[in-house]
Design a protein around this motif. Structure first.
Motif, PDB file in Angstrom:
ATOM      1  N   ASP A  63       2.003  -7.638   2.978  1.00  0.00           N
ATOM      2  CA  ASP A  63       3.054  -8.487   3.564  1.00  0.00           C
ATOM      3  C   ASP A  63       3.428  -7.964   4.959  1.00  0.00           C
ATOM      4  OD1 ASP A  63       5.098 -10.233   3.992  1.00  0.00           O
ATOM      5  OD2 ASP A  63       6.257  -9.693   2.195  1.00  0.00           O
TER       6      ASP A  63
ATOM      7  N   TYR B 229       2.321  -0.898   8.490  1.00  0.00           N
ATOM      8  CA  TYR B 229       3.434   0.061   8.512  1.00  0.00           C
ATOM      9  C   TYR B 229       3.338   0.931   9.764  1.00  0.00           C
ATOM     10  CZ  TYR B 229       6.022   4.310   7.498  1.00  0.00           C
ATOM     11  OH  TYR B 229       6.860   5.401   7.589  1.00  0.00           O
TER      12      TYR B 229
ATOM     13  N   LYS C  70       9.716   2.759  -7.765  1.00  0.00           N
ATOM     14  CA  LYS C  70       8.297   2.419  -7.576  1.00  0.00           C
ATOM     15  C   LYS C  70       7.618   3.361  -6.584  1.00  0.00           C
ATOM     16  CE  LYS C  70       9.284  -2.468  -7.861  1.00  0.00           C
ATOM     17  NZ  LYS C  70       9.324  -3.516  -6.881  1.00  0.00           N
TER      18      LYS C  70
ATOM     19  N   LYS D 281       6.792  -8.872   6.793  1.00  0.00           N
ATOM     20  CA  LYS D 281       7.981  -8.193   6.271  1.00  0.00           C
ATOM     21  C   LYS D 281       8.205  -6.894   7.052  1.00  0.00           C
ATOM     22  CE  LYS D 281       9.744  -6.154   1.983  1.00  0.00           C
ATOM     23  NZ  LYS D 281       9.556  -5.988   0.546  1.00  0.00           N
ATOM     24  N   TYR D 282       7.112  -6.185   7.334  1.00  0.00           N
ATOM     25  CA  TYR D 282       7.209  -4.904   8.034  1.00  0.00           C
ATOM     26  C   TYR D 282       7.504  -5.095   9.519  1.00  0.00           C
ATOM     27  CZ  TYR D 282       6.535  -2.078   4.029  1.00  0.00           C
ATOM     28  OH  TYR D 282       6.775  -1.454   2.830  1.00  0.00           O
TER      29      TYR D 282
ATOM     30  N   GLU E 268       2.177  -2.058   0.595  1.00  0.00           N
ATOM     31  CA  GLU E 268       3.016  -3.258   0.701  1.00  0.00           C
ATOM     32  C   GLU E 268       2.927  -3.846   2.120  1.00  0.00           C
ATOM     33  OE1 GLU E 268       7.518  -4.334  -0.672  1.00  0.00           O
ATOM     34  OE2 GLU E 268       7.333  -2.851   0.906  1.00  0.00           O
ATOM     35  N   SER E 269       2.819  -2.973   3.110  1.00  0.00           N
ATOM     36  CA  SER E 269       2.740  -3.456   4.502  1.00  0.00           C
ATOM     37  C   SER E 269       1.436  -4.198   4.745  1.00  0.00           C
ATOM     38  CB  SER E 269       2.888  -2.290   5.487  1.00  0.00           C
ATOM     39  OG  SER E 269       1.695  -1.549   5.635  1.00  0.00           O
TER      40      SER E 269
ATOM     41  N   HIS F  18      11.210  -0.195   6.028  1.00  0.00           N
ATOM     42  CA  HIS F  18      10.344  -0.203   4.847  1.00  0.00           C
ATOM     43  C   HIS F  18       9.220   0.798   5.090  1.00  0.00           C
ATOM     44  CE1 HIS F  18      12.472  -3.529   3.216  1.00  0.00           C
ATOM     45  NE2 HIS F  18      11.934  -4.477   3.976  1.00  0.00           N
TER      46      HIS F  18
ATOM     47  N   THR G  24       5.183   5.907  -4.681  1.00  0.00           N
ATOM     48  CA  THR G  24       3.722   5.993  -4.539  1.00  0.00           C
ATOM     49  C   THR G  24       3.303   7.351  -3.973  1.00  0.00           C
ATOM     50  OG1 THR G  24       3.811   5.100  -2.286  1.00  0.00           O
ATOM     51  CG2 THR G  24       3.500   3.508  -4.065  1.00  0.00           C
TER      52      THR G  24
END
Ligand code: UD1
Length: 329
Positions: A86, A142, A187, A89-90, A82-83, A77, A189
């Motif tokens: 969440d 990340y 999506k 998740k990363y 996002e990292s 990812h 960025t």
């Protein structure tokens, strides 16, 4: 039969460009991708397997069936905000799955490993230039998830016969100049992708994050590298390892930067019409300027960039975006 190469994440933006180049020179490829962000039709060569790079049974079988001597690990990812929202998740997807993959490689005796890392491991360096020996200081999960993977790889290489090349990507942009594949990320960025979406009518406007940076025109400066040059750096890294090269970490960039306004001006020139922009405050966590020190990659790899030209980067991005727009219509 020729020995195989396992490419994880080979259906993604960067992985698919590397698969194209390795396939074109006759390498035997098996591409493993769970299609969470990638596209099966971007895989132009090799055998495609839908699955997860952290699935040890699956990986073990592929390493054996294809007699794999080299692994290129792109699956990850990559969205910084996002990292932050969440982190687990990363760490799960990027770090834990890399650990599993490395265990399979160690058990199967894989000798060569090329790892996709990022300039995000540098965080906000004191000057504009980041060199490979600058102390890593990631400022988001990340970057940390990639830095942790780098450390696992370093330790494994020291305790086994595996040799690695870690490639720290700066700002990757552009698409295959032949127009067969491109950046299809949903999506998006990233600046040039977002600007191309505005030019192609998919978005209304581009937000410029920060106009008061201590840079010549007040906007952020980055080292944008064309994805096909980056793909070629992987081909050269593989050649380097097969020729007996020792483990090494290399920045991937051109060694000079462009500001957001320079990118927008270039998009306007290629587009023929100005895109709508809106000035916004700074985005948290953005360094003013981040440029790769590139002496090492040029010395260690026989790598000569072909697309070190903002016009080409922007034009190939726009051409791909227009293709996507036609497909959507
Ligand atoms: C970030 C990460 C980088 C990572 C990359 C891909 C950091 C510091 N950098 O790059 O390591 O590899 O994402 O995940 O964590 N900008 C705008 N408007 C936009 C988008 C961007 O003005 O809509 C500006 C940004 O403020 C920045 C420049 O454009 O100055 C580039 O931003 P972006 O394309 O998002 O990449 P980075 O943040 O540099």
């Amino acid at each position: 039969m020729k020995r195989g190469i396992l490419v994880t994440g080979g259906a993604g933006y960067i992985g698919s460009h590397v698969v194209k180049q390795l396939g074109a020179i006759g390498e035997r490829l098996v591409v493993l991708d769970n299609l969470s962000t990638g596209f099966a039709d971007a895989v132009l060569y090799g055998d495609f397997v839908e699955g997860d790079s952290g699935d040890m049974d699956r990986v073990e079988t592929l390493l054996r069936d294809y007699d794999v001597d080299a692994v290129l690990h792109f699956a990850a990812h990559t969205i910084v905000p996002e990292s932050v929202a969440d982190p687990l998740k990363y760490y799960g997807n990027n770090t834990c799955k890399t650990r599993n993959l490395l265990q399979c490689c160690a058990e199967a005796g894989v000798k060569h490993f090329i790892f996709s890392s990022t300039a995000a491991v540098y965080g906000i360096p004191p000057g504009a230039y980041a060199a490979e020996d600058s102390p890593p200081a990631p400022i988001n999960p990340y970057g940390t998830s990639k830095w942790m993977s780098e450390m696992m790889l370093r330790d494994l290489s020291q305790s086994s016969d595996l040799k690695h090349v870690i490639l720290r990507y700066f700002n990757v942009a552009g698409s295959d100049p032949e127009g067969k594949i491109g950046q299809s990320t949903r999506k998006a960025t990233l600046l040039i992708k977002v600007a191309a979406e505005v030019a192609a009518g998919k978005r209304e406007k581009l937000l410029i994050f920060g106009t008061d940076y201590p840079t010549p025109d007040g906007t952020g400066v980055r080292d944008y590298i064309h994805v096909s040059d980056l793909a070629d750096a992987h081909v050269q890294a593989l050649r380097y390892l097969r020729a007996g090269g020792t483990s090494v970490t290399l920045n991937c960039g051109y060694g000079h930067g462009y500001s957001v306004r320079q990118v927008v001006d270039q998009v306007n020139r290629v587009n023929g019409l100005p895109i709508a922009v809106e000035e916004q405050p700074r985005r948290p966590g953005d360094p003013p300027e981040l440029v790769a020190a590139v002496e090492k990659i040029r010395r260690v790899l026989d790598w000569t960039p072909k697309y070190d030209n903002l016009e080409v980067i922007v034009r190939t991005s726009l051409e791909w975006e227009r293709k996507l727009a036609v497909r959507r219509a």
